[in-house]
Scaffold this active site. Structure first.
Site, mmCIF file in Angstrom:
data_model
loop_
_atom_site.group_PDB
_atom_site.id
_atom_site.type_symbol
_atom_site.label_atom_id
_atom_site.label_comp_id
_atom_site.label_asym_id
_atom_site.label_seq_id
_atom_site.Cartn_x
_atom_site.Cartn_y
_atom_site.Cartn_z
ATOM 1 N N TYR A 125 -14.673 17.262 -15.511
ATOM 2 C CA TYR A 125 -15.161 15.887 -15.609
ATOM 3 C C TYR A 125 -16.199 15.669 -14.493
ATOM 4 C CZ TYR A 125 -15.316 10.891 -14.884
ATOM 5 O OH TYR A 125 -15.759 9.614 -14.679
ATOM 6 N N ARG A 182 0.854 -1.213 0.000
ATOM 7 C CA ARG A 182 0.000 0.000 0.000
ATOM 8 C C ARG A 182 0.875 1.244 0.000
ATOM 9 N NH1 ARG A 182 -2.542 1.608 4.511
ATOM 10 N NH2 ARG A 182 -2.823 -0.535 5.198
ATOM 11 N N LYS A 213 -6.699 6.501 -19.618
ATOM 12 C CA LYS A 213 -6.977 7.027 -20.958
ATOM 13 C C LYS A 213 -5.754 6.860 -21.871
ATOM 14 C CE LYS A 213 -10.892 8.017 -19.034
ATOM 15 N NZ LYS A 213 -10.768 8.597 -17.735
ATOM 16 N N ASP A 220 -5.355 19.019 -14.441
ATOM 17 C CA ASP A 220 -5.673 17.673 -14.916
ATOM 18 C C ASP A 220 -5.244 17.624 -16.385
ATOM 19 O OD1 ASP A 220 -6.896 15.391 -15.973
ATOM 20 O OD2 ASP A 220 -8.524 15.473 -14.512
HETATM 21 C C1 4LM Z 1 -14.862 10.153 -19.353
HETATM 22 N N1 4LM Z 1 -13.226 10.467 -17.617
HETATM 23 O O1 4LM Z 1 -14.699 11.365 -19.592
HETATM 24 P P1 4LM Z 1 -10.727 7.547 -13.793
HETATM 25 N N2 4LM Z 1 -9.985 13.392 -15.190
HETATM 26 C C2 4LM Z 1 -10.515 13.491 -16.422
HETATM 27 C C3 4LM Z 1 -11.340 12.469 -16.919
HETATM 28 O O2 4LM Z 1 -11.842 12.582 -18.141
HETATM 29 C C4 4LM Z 1 -11.610 11.352 -16.088
HETATM 30 C C5 4LM Z 1 -11.040 11.296 -14.815
HETATM 31 C C6 4LM Z 1 -10.223 12.331 -14.395
HETATM 32 C C7 4LM Z 1 -14.185 9.616 -18.152
HETATM 33 C C8 4LM Z 1 -14.494 8.420 -17.583
HETATM 34 C C9 4LM Z 1 -15.710 7.647 -17.821
HETATM 35 C C10 4LM Z 1 -10.234 14.693 -17.260
HETATM 36 C C11 4LM Z 1 -12.504 10.304 -16.546
HETATM 37 C C12 4LM Z 1 -11.268 10.138 -13.871
HETATM 38 O O3 4LM Z 1 -11.899 7.090 -14.590
HETATM 39 O O4 4LM Z 1 -10.998 7.576 -12.335
HETATM 40 O O5 4LM Z 1 -9.446 6.843 -14.161
HETATM 41 O O6 4LM Z 1 -10.446 9.092 -14.238
HETATM 42 O O7 4LM Z 1 -15.528 9.425 -20.106
#
Ligand code: 4LM
Length: 416
Positions: free
Chosen positions: A131, A78, A228, A203
């Site tokens: 997001y 962890r 992503k 981000d």
């Molecule tokens: C989506 N996005 O947009 P995790 N920061 C940004 C994101 O686009 C996302 C996250 C953080 C999408 C997920 C379903 C700019 C996620 C969050 O999904 O927790 O790895 O990332 O479609």
């Protein structure tokens, strides 16, 4: 900045373990070689996956020294794992940061960072387009614990100035913003935030460090959804934070270890590191296909607007040219026929997949009003810059002509 004492319990220093620095500085060379020395690993070109939760000490004395941070080494997964460290060294190098922390998801990165430093009475000033789950964490989560969230239009520097105060601990934004592709001036926002004594979190999920490195423009922390582009193959949920070593260690020893437990699995760390090897060539292809597609879409009679930072018509095109080295694989566009046209477009896709997420080899299309933002009222959607006919495309790695043909035929059904 004052830190809580919680992480004083442990001073583990696993990430100070020596790493052979790469003398080659090219982006892909670092993505491929940084963090792994085959000759420390039986000549194996691929890093081993350390599938262990705990680590044996040679003696009690060694265990004590590890817990006191007097000797570098692993203690418990962890708090760190060699496969994770290998990935972190690559990520820190690619973003140009002192240190990186790989975690279980993009949301794990954002929450671990904020939980580590935010205290009751603090303010987080965030851009109006975020997001959806980041927005939910801010408005429904951390705000329950005495942290105030203030939103501003980050394209309006005057508004940012007015809303910054001595209470602002963090300024948070995405650029390009998900889903409507607004571009925020990183340098200008960082300058204003720093004058007010706040720290800036960017981000950088949409761009990846191949296209944009916010630390070079003054940001203090980068967060990523590694799920992503950085992984790139849609087979992992993971995240990362990049910043100064001291603060990254605090996030590890408090935000991850105690507050969220958002630990990345060694197998996922391996898969992301494998994805990084092709990041540059993938981003080049995503960018060139998206650019071609965006230019074609502008011509279509069913489309009222195409939001792609590479188009001269994009409101922040000049800014995008200054802070991004190319324009990436994400496009948002507006259908003249609104919500109904959005549904028709989605249902007529044949090659592109109707799916959330982004950055995969497959072209993924989502309609925020009927998917990610369906729980917002139409008024709330508008407030956040998301109209009923807005559609988002994550342009994949398929043959560009096939992507363009599929999107064009689906648009032909939308001339309402
Ligand atoms: C989506 N996005 O947009 P995790 N920061 C940004 C994101 O686009 C996302 C996250 C953080 C999408 C997920 C379903 C700019 C996620 C969050 O999904 O927790 O790895 O990332 O479609």
């Amino acid at each position: 900045m004052e830190y809580p004492d919680a992480y004083a319990n442990y001073r583990i220093k696993y990430r100070l373990m020596s790493d052979k620095q790469n003398k080659y500085q090219g982006f892909s060379t670092r993505a491929i070689h940084q963090g792994h020395d085959p000759f420390q690993n039986h000549g194996a070109l691929n890093p081993p996956i350390y599938l262990n939760s705990t680590y044996a000490f040679e003696s009690t004395d060694q265990g004590q020294k590890r817990f006191l941070g007097e000797e570098a080494g692993y203690v418990y997964s962890r708090i760190g794992n060699p496969t994770q460290t290998m990935l972190e060294k690559k990520l820190a190098s690619l973003e140009g940061g002192e240190a990186a922390l790989a975690v279980a998801s993009g949301m794990g990165a954002i929450t671990a960072l904020i939980w580590t430093f935010a205290e009751p009475g603090d303010v987080i000033l965030a851009d109006k387009t975020l997001y959806g789950c980041t927005y939910a964490f801010f408005t429904e989560g951390i705000s329950k614990f005495g942290v105030e969230i203030i939103f501003a239009d980050f394209n309006n520097l005057q508004e940012i100035k007015q809303k910054l105060s001595a209470k602002t601990r963090f300024v948070f934004f995405e650029t390009p913003a998900n889903p409507n592709m607004r571009i925020i001036d990183i340098t200008e926002v960082c300058d204003l935030a720093h004058e007010a004594g706040a720290r800036v979190i960017v981000d950088n999920t949409y761009c990846t460090p191949y296209l944009q490195r916010p630390l070079e423009f003054g940001a203090d922390f980068i967060v990523h959804s590694l799920t992503k582009y950085l992984c790139g193959h849609g087979d992992v949920i993971a995240g990362a934070i990049i910043g100064m070593q001291e603060e990254i260690e605090k996030i590890l020893l408090f935000g991850v270890k105690d507050m969220t437990g958002a630990v990345i699995s060694p197998f996922d760390a391996y898969l992301v590191a494998r994805g990084l090897k092709t990041l540059e060539i993938r981003m080049d292809r995503h960018s060139s296909s998206a650019h071609q597609l965006a230019k074609q879409m502008v011509e279509h009679t069913a489309v009222s607007d195409v939001f792609y930072p590479g188009l001269a018509s994009h409101e922040q095109h000049e800014l995008a040219k200054r802070q991004m080295s190319d324009f990436g694989g994400m496009i948002a566009f507006e259908l003249k026929g609104g919500y109904e046209a959005g549904i028709r477009f989605m249902d007529n896709l044949e090659l592109a997949m109707r799916a959330v997420s982004l950055g995969d080899a497959e072209t993924l299309v989502q309609h925020p009003a009927s998917m990610t933002h369906i729980t917002y009222s139409p008024e709330e959607r508008l407030q956040h810059g998301i109209s009923e006919g807005l559609v988002r495309i994550s342009v994949g790695l398929e043959s560009p002509d096939d992507i363009i043909a599929d999107i064009s035929q689906a648009l032909d059904h939308c001339n309402i």
